[in-house]
Motif scaffolding. Structure first.
Motif, PDB file in Angstrom:
ATOM      1  N   LEU A  52       0.851  -1.194   0.000  1.00 46.26           N
ATOM      2  CA  LEU A  52       0.000   0.000   0.000  1.00 46.26           C
ATOM      3  C   LEU A  52       0.884   1.241   0.000  1.00 46.26           C
ATOM      4  CD1 LEU A  52      -2.933   1.101   0.266  1.00 46.26           C
ATOM      5  CD2 LEU A  52      -2.545   1.125   2.735  1.00 46.26           C
ATOM      6  N   VAL A  53       0.708   2.106  -0.990  1.00 49.67           N
ATOM      7  CA  VAL A  53       1.502   3.340  -1.046  1.00 49.67           C
ATOM      8  C   VAL A  53       0.658   4.573  -0.745  1.00 49.67           C
ATOM      9  CG1 VAL A  53       3.244   2.427  -2.619  1.00 49.67           C
ATOM     10  CG2 VAL A  53       1.265   3.583  -3.558  1.00 49.67           C
ATOM     11  N   TYR A  54      -0.665   4.469  -0.916  1.00 45.35           N
ATOM     12  CA  TYR A  54      -1.533   5.621  -0.665  1.00 45.35           C
ATOM     13  C   TYR A  54      -2.908   5.124  -0.251  1.00 45.35           C
ATOM     14  CZ  TYR A  54      -4.122   9.936  -1.434  1.00 45.35           C
ATOM     15  OH  TYR A  54      -4.926  11.040  -1.272  1.00 45.35           O
ATOM     16  N   ILE A  70       1.942  11.553  -4.315  1.00 46.33           N
ATOM     17  CA  ILE A  70       2.818  11.492  -3.151  1.00 46.33           C
ATOM     18  C   ILE A  70       2.313  10.342  -2.274  1.00 46.33           C
ATOM     19  CG2 ILE A  70       3.639  12.723  -1.091  1.00 46.33           C
ATOM     20  CD1 ILE A  70       4.628  14.024  -3.668  1.00 46.33           C
ATOM     21  N   ASN A  71       3.217   9.485  -1.806  1.00 42.34           N
ATOM     22  CA  ASN A  71       2.778   8.353  -0.988  1.00 42.34           C
ATOM     23  C   ASN A  71       2.425   8.798   0.428  1.00 42.34           C
ATOM     24  OD1 ASN A  71       5.204   8.479   0.507  1.00 42.34           O
ATOM     25  ND2 ASN A  71       6.155   6.820  -0.649  1.00 42.34           N
ATOM     26  N   ASN A  72       1.991   7.865   1.249  1.00 43.93           N
ATOM     27  CA  ASN A  72       1.593   8.196   2.617  1.00 43.93           C
ATOM     28  C   ASN A  72       2.761   8.629   3.489  1.00 43.93           C
ATOM     29  OD1 ASN A  72      -1.147   7.809   2.229  1.00 43.93           O
ATOM     30  ND2 ASN A  72      -1.085   5.668   2.835  1.00 43.93           N
ATOM     31  N   SER A  73       4.005   8.412   3.033  1.00 41.35           N
ATOM     32  CA  SER A  73       5.194   8.864   3.761  1.00 41.35           C
ATOM     33  C   SER A  73       5.659  10.239   3.306  1.00 41.35           C
ATOM     34  CB  SER A  73       6.338   7.859   3.570  1.00 41.35           C
ATOM     35  OG  SER A  73       5.978   6.603   4.084  1.00 41.35           O
ATOM     36  N   GLY A  74       4.928  10.862   2.357  1.00 37.17           N
ATOM     37  CA  GLY A  74       5.266  12.189   1.884  1.00 37.17           C
ATOM     38  C   GLY A  74       6.287  12.225   0.762  1.00 37.17           C
ATOM     39  N   GLU A  75       6.539  11.072   0.119  1.00 37.86           N
ATOM     40  CA  GLU A  75       7.528  11.001  -0.948  1.00 37.86           C
ATOM     41  C   GLU A  75       6.853  10.810  -2.300  1.00 37.86           C
ATOM     42  OE1 GLU A  75       9.322   7.503   0.597  1.00 37.86           O
ATOM     43  OE2 GLU A  75      10.776   8.598   1.790  1.00 37.86           O
ATOM     44  N   LYS A  76       7.501  11.308  -3.368  1.00 43.84           N
ATOM     45  CA  LYS A  76       7.005  11.065  -4.722  1.00 43.84           C
ATOM     46  C   LYS A  76       7.107   9.580  -5.020  1.00 43.84           C
ATOM     47  CE  LYS A  76       8.533  15.442  -6.693  1.00 43.84           C
ATOM     48  NZ  LYS A  76       9.407  16.076  -7.698  1.00 43.84           N
TER      49      LYS A  76
END
Length: 102
Positions: A52-54, A70-76
């Motif tokens: 799961l990325v988003y 942007i994923n759930n960690s705030g990264e592209k």
């Protein structure tokens, strides 16, 4: 003639664009848009490995939901194929895929 509603009663006509997503294409796409949604939407996006990325839940009265990639960690997110699983609060579901080319 009256306006056509963007809201759908289910996800049978859901559209994900641009696909493929190319942020450096010069076309000005900064987001991926899911259109022809119902009034409430849950979105889960997975990478090809099934991670799961988003994950998001939102009221979507306009029938659209835009994602800034942007994923759930705030990264592209990186280039690759992604799977979306969209559902709503009355049991409709739709699974599809899109590509990201960076």
């Amino acid at each position: 003639m009256g306006a056509i509603s963007k809201l759908s009663s289910d996800f049978s006509n859901l559209h994900c664009y641009p696909n493929p997503y190319k942020p450096n294409s010069g076309l000005g796409h900064a987001r991926i848009t899911f259109s022809r949604l119902t009034s409430y939407t849950k979105v889960k996006i997975y990478n090809i490995a099934g991670e799961l990325v988003y994950n998001a839940e939102a009221e979507t009265p306009s029938g659209e939901l835009s994602w800034d990639v942007i994923n759930n960690s705030g990264e592209k997110i990186v280039s690759g194929v992604y799977i979306y699983a969209i559902s709503n609060d009355i049991g409709h579901k739709k699974v599809g895929k899109f590509a990201v080319i960076r």
